[in-house]
Design a protein around this motif. Structure first.
Motif, PDB file in Angstrom:
ATOM      1  N   VAL A  42       0.942  -1.202   0.004  1.00 24.99           N
ATOM      2  CA  VAL A  42       0.049   0.126  -0.007  1.00 24.99           C
ATOM      3  C   VAL A  42       0.832   1.095   0.109  1.00 24.99           C
ATOM      4  O   VAL A  42       2.159   1.225   0.638  1.00 24.99           O
ATOM      5  CB  VAL A  42      -0.954   0.057   1.226  1.00 24.99           C
ATOM      6  CG1 VAL A  42      -0.207   0.228   2.667  1.00 24.99           C
ATOM      7  CG2 VAL A  42      -1.866   1.188   1.005  1.00 24.99           C
ATOM      8  N   HIS A  43       0.313   2.247  -0.640  1.00 19.65           N
ATOM      9  CA  HIS A  43       1.111   3.580  -0.854  1.00 19.65           C
ATOM     10  C   HIS A  43       0.276   4.409   0.148  1.00 19.65           C
ATOM     11  O   HIS A  43      -0.734   4.515  -0.086  1.00 19.65           O
ATOM     12  CB  HIS A  43       1.160   4.079  -2.238  1.00 19.65           C
ATOM     13  CG  HIS A  43       1.849   5.428  -2.087  1.00 19.65           C
ATOM     14  ND1 HIS A  43       3.402   5.490  -2.211  1.00 19.65           N
ATOM     15  CD2 HIS A  43       1.504   6.646  -2.353  1.00 19.65           C
ATOM     16  CE1 HIS A  43       3.777   6.655  -2.265  1.00 19.65           C
ATOM     17  NE2 HIS A  43       2.741   7.470  -2.199  1.00 19.65           N
ATOM     18  N   TYR A  44       1.016   5.352   1.087  1.00 16.41           N
ATOM     19  CA  TYR A  44       0.480   6.116   2.236  1.00 16.41           C
ATOM     20  C   TYR A  44       1.139   7.370   1.888  1.00 16.41           C
ATOM     21  O   TYR A  44       2.361   7.338   1.700  1.00 16.41           O
ATOM     22  CB  TYR A  44       0.712   5.336   3.469  1.00 16.41           C
ATOM     23  CG  TYR A  44       0.560   6.298   4.827  1.00 16.41           C
ATOM     24  CD1 TYR A  44      -0.719   6.059   5.245  1.00 16.41           C
ATOM     25  CD2 TYR A  44       1.087   7.525   4.900  1.00 16.41           C
ATOM     26  CE1 TYR A  44      -0.938   7.022   6.567  1.00 16.41           C
ATOM     27  CE2 TYR A  44       0.737   8.500   6.157  1.00 16.41           C
ATOM     28  CZ  TYR A  44      -0.253   8.075   6.797  1.00 16.41           C
ATOM     29  OH  TYR A  44      -0.653   8.604   7.653  1.00 16.41           O
ATOM     30  N   GLN A  45      -0.158   8.172   1.862  1.00 16.09           N
ATOM     31  CA  GLN A  45       0.486   9.674   1.789  1.00 16.09           C
ATOM     32  C   GLN A  45      -0.359  10.456   2.746  1.00 16.09           C
ATOM     33  O   GLN A  45      -1.666  10.328   3.051  1.00 16.09           O
ATOM     34  CB  GLN A  45       0.071  10.440   0.333  1.00 16.09           C
ATOM     35  CG  GLN A  45       1.315   9.969  -0.810  1.00 16.09           C
ATOM     36  CD  GLN A  45       0.770  10.641  -2.149  1.00 16.09           C
ATOM     37  OE1 GLN A  45      -0.083  10.196  -2.845  1.00 16.09           O
ATOM     38  NE2 GLN A  45       1.570  11.653  -2.241  1.00 16.09           N
ATOM     39  N   SER A  46       0.088  11.513   3.284  1.00 20.30           N
ATOM     40  CA  SER A  46      -0.731  12.323   4.509  1.00 20.30           C
ATOM     41  C   SER A  46      -0.233  13.714   4.034  1.00 20.30           C
ATOM     42  O   SER A  46       0.891  13.909   3.866  1.00 20.30           O
ATOM     43  CB  SER A  46      -0.523  11.938   5.733  1.00 20.30           C
ATOM     44  OG  SER A  46       0.880  11.948   6.449  1.00 20.30           O
TER      45      SER A  46
END
Length: 159
Positions: A62-66
């Motif tokens: 999974v690619h996580y961006q915040s």
């Protein structure tokens, strides 16, 4: 013969997923999530003014961006790509390279562990409720005196 006509289309539909190792069910944590400041609980006025998280399917997990706008200070971004296999992944952001994270599934929850050298610096548990429209992230980290600090962020799935 009638049974074969029923089974063959079903097998054809699943075959590409089988070939590429894809899951036939989507990860319910994927999507864009927005912090609900009113229902979140953070220690000593540390709740961000706003925060969004976007998780998308990546080839390796999974690619996580915040994006976070803190109560005090400048906004910042964070991102990483990790699998749910417990292996550490590099976390980068607008403030440079951050603590590595490892992800694991534990029942219906995702556990994210952040390490500083060989010690655990923080652990976050992500759980879903409200038919997968609410994500609660409970994070336990440690202050400079070694005391545990617990923050609970409640996120609503964006449409």
């Amino acid at each position: 013969m009638k049974t074969l006509r029923t089974i063959i289309p079903f097998c054809i539909a699943l075959f590409p997923a089988y070939l590429w190792g894809a899951s036939t069910t989507a990860d319910p944590f994927l999507g864009r999530w927005v912090l609900d400041v009113r229902t979140s609980h953070y220690a000593a006025k540390t709740c961000p003014k706003s925060m969004t998280i976007e998780m998308t399917q990546a080839q390796r997990g999974v690619h996580y961006q915040s994006h976070t706008e803190p109560a005090v200070g400048e906004a910042f971004d964070v991102e990483y790509t990790a699998d749910y296999d417990g292996k550490p992944a590099i976390v980068t952001g607008s403030k440079g390279i951050l603590l590595p994270v490892s992800l694991q599934r534990k029942g219906d929850a995702v556990i994210a562990t952040y390490r500083n050298a060989f010690q655990i610096a923080a652990t976050s548990q992500r759980v879903l409720s409200d038919h997968d429209h609410t994500m609660t992230i409970t994070t336990v980290s440690y202050d400079s005196a070694g005391n545990a600090v617990t923050n609970v962020g409640v996120y609503r799935k964006a449409k």
